[in-house]
Motif scaffolding. Structure first.
Motif, PDB file in Angstrom:
ATOM      1  N   GLY A   1       0.730  -1.201   0.093  1.00  0.00           N
ATOM      2  CA  GLY A   1      -0.050  -0.051  -0.050  1.00  0.00           C
ATOM      3  C   GLY A   1       0.846   1.278  -0.105  1.00  0.00           C
ATOM      4  O   GLY A   1       2.038   1.166   0.089  1.00  0.00           O
ATOM      5  N   GLU A   2       0.021   2.180  -0.018  1.00  0.00           N
ATOM      6  CA  GLU A   2       1.010   3.675  -0.301  1.00  0.00           C
ATOM      7  C   GLU A   2       0.818   4.516   1.140  1.00  0.00           C
ATOM      8  O   GLU A   2       1.094   5.513   0.955  1.00  0.00           O
ATOM      9  CB  GLU A   2       0.209   4.495  -1.049  1.00  0.00           C
ATOM     10  CG  GLU A   2       0.382   3.668  -2.791  1.00  0.00           C
ATOM     11  CD  GLU A   2      -0.020   4.622  -3.614  1.00  0.00           C
ATOM     12  OE1 GLU A   2      -0.708   5.747  -3.456  1.00  0.00           O
ATOM     13  OE2 GLU A   2       0.130   4.029  -4.841  1.00  0.00           O
ATOM     14  N   ARG A   3       0.347   3.700   2.144  1.00  0.00           N
ATOM     15  CA  ARG A   3       0.277   4.653   3.276  1.00  0.00           C
ATOM     16  C   ARG A   3       1.740   4.936   4.065  1.00  0.00           C
ATOM     17  O   ARG A   3       1.792   6.042   4.584  1.00  0.00           O
ATOM     18  CB  ARG A   3      -0.521   3.818   4.599  1.00  0.00           C
ATOM     19  CG  ARG A   3      -1.984   3.808   4.197  1.00  0.00           C
ATOM     20  CD  ARG A   3      -2.773   2.873   5.194  1.00  0.00           C
ATOM     21  NE  ARG A   3      -2.185   1.867   5.361  1.00  0.00           N
ATOM     22  CZ  ARG A   3      -2.366   0.288   4.841  1.00  0.00           C
ATOM     23  NH1 ARG A   3      -3.446   0.557   3.927  1.00  0.00           N
ATOM     24  NH2 ARG A   3      -1.915  -0.641   5.062  1.00  0.00           N
ATOM     25  N   ASN A   4       2.524   4.490   3.674  1.00  0.00           N
ATOM     26  CA  ASN A   4       3.945   4.814   4.091  1.00  0.00           C
ATOM     27  C   ASN A   4       4.877   5.629   3.332  1.00  0.00           C
ATOM     28  O   ASN A   4       5.953   5.612   3.627  1.00  0.00           O
ATOM     29  CB  ASN A   4       4.809   3.232   4.673  1.00  0.00           C
ATOM     30  CG  ASN A   4       3.961   2.514   5.559  1.00  0.00           C
ATOM     31  OD1 ASN A   4       3.457   3.288   6.576  1.00  0.00           O
ATOM     32  ND2 ASN A   4       3.796   1.215   5.633  1.00  0.00           N
TER      33      ASN A   4
ATOM     34  N   GLN B   1       3.425  10.984  -1.568  1.00  0.00           N
ATOM     35  CA  GLN B   1       2.110  10.722  -1.654  1.00  0.00           C
ATOM     36  C   GLN B   1       1.161  11.826  -2.630  1.00  0.00           C
ATOM     37  O   GLN B   1       0.214  11.563  -3.348  1.00  0.00           O
ATOM     38  CB  GLN B   1       1.291  10.573  -0.301  1.00  0.00           C
ATOM     39  CG  GLN B   1       0.051   9.884  -0.410  1.00  0.00           C
ATOM     40  CD  GLN B   1      -0.083   8.707  -1.237  1.00  0.00           C
ATOM     41  OE1 GLN B   1       0.679   7.532  -0.929  1.00  0.00           O
ATOM     42  NE2 GLN B   1      -0.872   8.358  -1.922  1.00  0.00           N
TER      43      GLN B   1
ATOM     44  N   ASN C   1      -1.117  10.938  -5.581  1.00  0.00           N
ATOM     45  CA  ASN C   1      -2.438  11.579  -5.580  1.00  0.00           C
ATOM     46  C   ASN C   1      -2.899  12.264  -6.775  1.00  0.00           C
ATOM     47  O   ASN C   1      -3.980  12.404  -7.525  1.00  0.00           O
ATOM     48  CB  ASN C   1      -2.804  12.199  -4.321  1.00  0.00           C
ATOM     49  CG  ASN C   1      -2.650  11.250  -3.312  1.00  0.00           C
ATOM     50  OD1 ASN C   1      -2.891  10.081  -3.210  1.00  0.00           O
ATOM     51  ND2 ASN C   1      -2.873  11.757  -1.976  1.00  0.00           N
TER      52      ASN C   1
END
Length: 143
Positions: free
Chosen positions: A45-48, A54, A58
């Motif tokens: 995922g891209e949360r980190n 990010q 986005n």
């Protein structure tokens, strides 16, 4: 209106999308290369990703949301011969709002400014579709 004039804003929008893809990739590789992000931390995922990375991701992802309606309209306008000077001016206005939106996203990410650019794009795209729809629906019926 010439096909080149109608498609020029589409080419600009596509160029923006590729530019954001390259920016996102460069930012991601820089973070991993500098050791600030481990591949295992972002594998699912891209949360980190750091905020700067990010934001680019986005902005890139955003190019597959609202612009889809733009991409759908252009061939219809060409096919039906409804792409005139007003259409081209509005198409460029839409692309300009996308450039501003993406620019804010990948720099200051000032949400009120970004939102205004987004809403301006929504409004321009709505007008593009409304003008097209009126021209199609009010056109004299063909024999």
């Amino acid at each position: 209106m010439s096909i080149q004039a109608v498609l020029a804003p589409v080419f600009a929008q596509v160029l923006l999308t590729f530019a954001l893809l390259i920016m996102m990739g460069r930012r991601r590789f820089a973070e991993v290369g500098a050791g600030r992000v481990r591949v295992g931390d972002i594998a699912l995922g891209e949360r980190n990703w750091p905020p700067r990375v990010q934001a680019a991701a986005n902005a890139f992802s955003n190019q597959f949301e609202l612009p889809v309606l733009f991409y759908a309209l252009v061939p219809l306008a060409l096919l039906t011969r409804k792409a005139d000077l007003l259409f081209v001016v509005l198409a460029w206005a839409f692309v300009a709002t996308r450039l501003v939106h993406a620019g804010v996203f990948v720099t200051s990410n000032h949400v009120p400014t970004r939102f205004r650019a987004y809403m301006a794009g929504v409004l321009v795209l709505f007008v593009l579709w409304a003008v097209f729809a009126v021209r199609i629906l009010l056109a004299p019926a063909l024999p």
